[in-house]
Design an enzyme around this catalytic site. Structure first.
Site, PDB file in Angstrom:
ATOM      1  N   ASN A 109      17.085  35.343  11.122  1.00  0.00           N
ATOM      2  CA  ASN A 109      17.821  34.862  12.291  1.00  0.00           C
ATOM      3  C   ASN A 109      17.387  33.438  12.282  1.00  0.00           C
ATOM      4  O   ASN A 109      16.358  32.885  11.871  1.00  0.00           O
ATOM      5  CB  ASN A 109      17.450  35.256  13.451  1.00  0.00           C
ATOM      6  CG  ASN A 109      16.083  34.938  14.202  1.00  0.00           C
ATOM      7  OD1 ASN A 109      16.241  34.089  14.910  1.00  0.00           O
ATOM      8  ND2 ASN A 109      14.951  35.547  14.063  1.00  0.00           N
ATOM      9  N   PHE A 113      16.608  29.596  19.972  1.00  0.00           N
ATOM     10  CA  PHE A 113      16.473  29.618  21.416  1.00  0.00           C
ATOM     11  C   PHE A 113      17.659  29.504  22.156  1.00  0.00           C
ATOM     12  O   PHE A 113      17.775  28.899  23.235  1.00  0.00           O
ATOM     13  CB  PHE A 113      15.253  28.639  21.873  1.00  0.00           C
ATOM     14  CG  PHE A 113      13.880  28.554  21.593  1.00  0.00           C
ATOM     15  CD1 PHE A 113      13.697  30.069  20.770  1.00  0.00           C
ATOM     16  CD2 PHE A 113      13.063  27.934  21.665  1.00  0.00           C
ATOM     17  CE1 PHE A 113      12.091  30.212  20.639  1.00  0.00           C
ATOM     18  CE2 PHE A 113      11.670  27.804  21.350  1.00  0.00           C
ATOM     19  CZ  PHE A 113      11.371  29.191  20.708  1.00  0.00           C
ATOM     20  N   SER A 171       8.351  29.964  16.653  1.00  0.00           N
ATOM     21  CA  SER A 171       9.549  29.997  16.125  1.00  0.00           C
ATOM     22  C   SER A 171       9.789  28.974  15.287  1.00  0.00           C
ATOM     23  O   SER A 171       9.722  27.702  15.384  1.00  0.00           O
ATOM     24  CB  SER A 171      10.529  29.960  17.428  1.00  0.00           C
ATOM     25  OG  SER A 171      11.912  29.870  16.750  1.00  0.00           O
ATOM     26  N   ASN A 173      12.697  28.213  14.371  1.00  0.00           N
ATOM     27  CA  ASN A 173      13.976  27.477  14.557  1.00  0.00           C
ATOM     28  C   ASN A 173      14.297  26.555  15.427  1.00  0.00           C
ATOM     29  O   ASN A 173      15.418  26.042  15.636  1.00  0.00           O
ATOM     30  CB  ASN A 173      14.809  28.681  14.632  1.00  0.00           C
ATOM     31  CG  ASN A 173      15.195  29.857  13.707  1.00  0.00           C
ATOM     32  OD1 ASN A 173      15.183  29.538  12.574  1.00  0.00           O
ATOM     33  ND2 ASN A 173      14.821  30.874  14.118  1.00  0.00           N
ATOM     34  N   THR A 174      13.152  26.003  16.040  1.00  0.00           N
ATOM     35  CA  THR A 174      13.184  24.767  16.646  1.00  0.00           C
ATOM     36  C   THR A 174      12.351  23.609  15.920  1.00  0.00           C
ATOM     37  O   THR A 174      11.245  23.910  15.894  1.00  0.00           O
ATOM     38  CB  THR A 174      12.890  25.077  18.258  1.00  0.00           C
ATOM     39  OG1 THR A 174      13.510  25.815  18.862  1.00  0.00           O
ATOM     40  CG2 THR A 174      12.579  23.547  18.948  1.00  0.00           C
ATOM     41  N   LYS A 207       1.687  33.249  21.112  1.00  0.00           N
ATOM     42  CA  LYS A 207       2.201  33.729  19.737  1.00  0.00           C
ATOM     43  C   LYS A 207       2.206  32.883  18.561  1.00  0.00           C
ATOM     44  O   LYS A 207       2.803  31.778  18.747  1.00  0.00           O
ATOM     45  CB  LYS A 207       3.677  34.277  20.087  1.00  0.00           C
ATOM     46  CG  LYS A 207       4.523  35.150  19.193  1.00  0.00           C
ATOM     47  CD  LYS A 207       5.516  35.868  19.616  1.00  0.00           C
ATOM     48  CE  LYS A 207       6.244  36.583  18.491  1.00  0.00           C
ATOM     49  NZ  LYS A 207       7.429  37.123  18.772  1.00  0.00           N
ATOM     50  N   ASN A 236       5.003  35.988  14.639  1.00  0.00           N
ATOM     51  CA  ASN A 236       6.530  35.746  14.619  1.00  0.00           C
ATOM     52  C   ASN A 236       7.339  35.940  13.252  1.00  0.00           C
ATOM     53  O   ASN A 236       6.323  36.582  12.303  1.00  0.00           O
ATOM     54  CB  ASN A 236       6.587  34.395  15.102  1.00  0.00           C
ATOM     55  CG  ASN A 236       7.799  34.063  16.038  1.00  0.00           C
ATOM     56  OD1 ASN A 236       9.121  34.397  15.611  1.00  0.00           O
ATOM     57  ND2 ASN A 236       7.653  33.238  17.082  1.00  0.00           N
TER      58      ASN A 236
END
Ligand SMILES: Cc1cc2nc3c(=O)[nH]c(=O)nc-3n(C[C@H](O)[C@H](O)[C@H](O)COP(=O)(O)O)c2cc1C
Length: 344
Positions: A109, A113, A171, A173-174, A207, A236
């Site tokens: 993925n 966010f 994450s 993805n940021t 996390k 994660n």
């Protein structure tokens, strides 16, 4: 019981994000008991002053906007983590951004966010006071000029409705988010988060990513300990790419599910060693069975979470793991989960 194997082919015909939305809408239409009551006492466990009916949690990212936490608890999870929620709503990355890697029992993925923002979720979470444990995972908006300020905003906004708060700095993805795992930045972040939480607020969990070097792990363990973080969630998704068979293997984003299992397990062991058992650990990554959950507990996890395996195993998974875990604990003579933690 064997209902999901029958419907799975129909679910998999749908584009992954659409299937996800439909599953959440379906759950939302059910009535929520909000309880996690019917579990054997051997599964009960206490972590960070919270009493869990069982140690199996739903990981962040499935119910980002807190639309059905009560229904999810009703599936047999001992706790549900909603989010990641950012202060302002944001659309996330362009679609497609969610991929099933069926042959690998994995997911990639790069959602970025996508969420409706903390204020909208706050209203939903404030409505019924539930008995079950619902954690709130918080993050920073992509365009925030001061990312740490976004975490402070999240703590202040969500503390009253969260059984615990998760500070998500892992994450992939940021862009740049994971640099908050660097020692100096993390020290600053946790100082401000803990100050915002105050003495009466909920426990704070941190996390982390699985893609860390040994020196990073020692630094994170040391800073987390010094700020009295209540638990570490390990881990994660990974940006690494172990060998994969699926055609989607080349998609960018975070990989989760079966191919993450050994890496996440190893990182849990690393954090157990680095913290000397001083901070409870929550094991996440590739857990799909009672045996996986039990292995992670024996490697040092006080609780476990899962997400990707739900896609492949269906909504009965939490209960199946709970039943299997009870049998494994009893087989090995453990009176409760806590006795088995770190026993390998
Ligand atoms: C589609 C998807 C979205 C996710 N979104 C988030 C998120 O918003 N915040 C977060 O902390 N983790 C998020 N995760 C990571 C999961 O919480 C979990 O750490 C990871 O998937 C590893 O567990 P698993 O192998 O059981 O899926 C997401 C995972 C997936 C597959």
């Amino acid at each position: 019981m064997a209902f999901y194997p029958l419907v799975r082919p129909f679910v998999f015909v749908l584009e992954a994000e659409r299937a996800h939305r439909l599953s959440l809408a379906g759950l939302g239409a059910l009535s929520a008991t909000g309880d996690a009551e019917t579990f054997d006492p051997v599964l009960r466990t206490r972590v960070a002053n919270l009493d869990f009916a069982n140690p199996i949690g739903l990981a962040a990212g499935y119910d980002k906007d807190a639309t059905a936490p009560g229904q999810l608890l009703g599936l047999g999870f001992g706790f549900v983590e909603v989010g990641t929620l950012t202060p302002l709503p944001q659309a996330g990355n362009p679609r497609p951004r969610l991929f099933r890697l069926v042959e690998d029992r994995a997911v990639i993925n790069r959602m970025g966010f996508n969420n409706g923002g903390q204020q909208a979720a706050l209203k939903r979470l404030a409505r019924p006071r539930r008995k079950g444990i619902v954690g709130v995972n918080i993050g920073a908006n992509k365009d925030a000029s001061d990312r740490i300020a976004d975490y402070v905003t999240g703590v202040k906004a969500m503390a009253d409705v969260a059984s615990y708060l998760t500070v998500n700095i892992s994450s992939p993805n940021t862009p740049g988010l994971r640099s908050l795992q660097d020692k100096g930045a993390l020290d600053d972040l946790l100082a401000r988060v803990m100050e915002a939480r105050g003495p009466l607020g909920p426990p704070v969990f941190l996390k982390v990513a699985p893609d860390l070097e040994p020196a990073d792990i020692d630094d994170i363990a040391q800073v987390a300990t010094s700020h009295h973080v209540d638990a570490l969630i390990v881990s994660n998704t990974t940006i690494s790419r172990p060998p994969l068979k699926s055609t989607h293997a080349g998609e960018s984003g975070g990989l989760s599910g079966a191919p993450l299992k050994s890496l996440a397990h190893q990182r849990l062991r690393d954090f157990r060693k680095a913290t000397g058992g001083s901070i409870p650990l929550i094991g996440v990554g590739g857990i799909a069975s009672a045996e996986d959950a039990y292995d992670r507990i024996r490697a040092g996890a006080s609780l476990i979470q899962l997400y990707s395996a739900l896609v492949y195993e269906g909504p009965g998974l939490a209960r199946r793991i709970a039943d299997g875990l009870k049998a494994l604990l009893e087989r090995d003579g453990f009176a409760n989960v806590a006795q088995a933690v770190g026993s390998e």
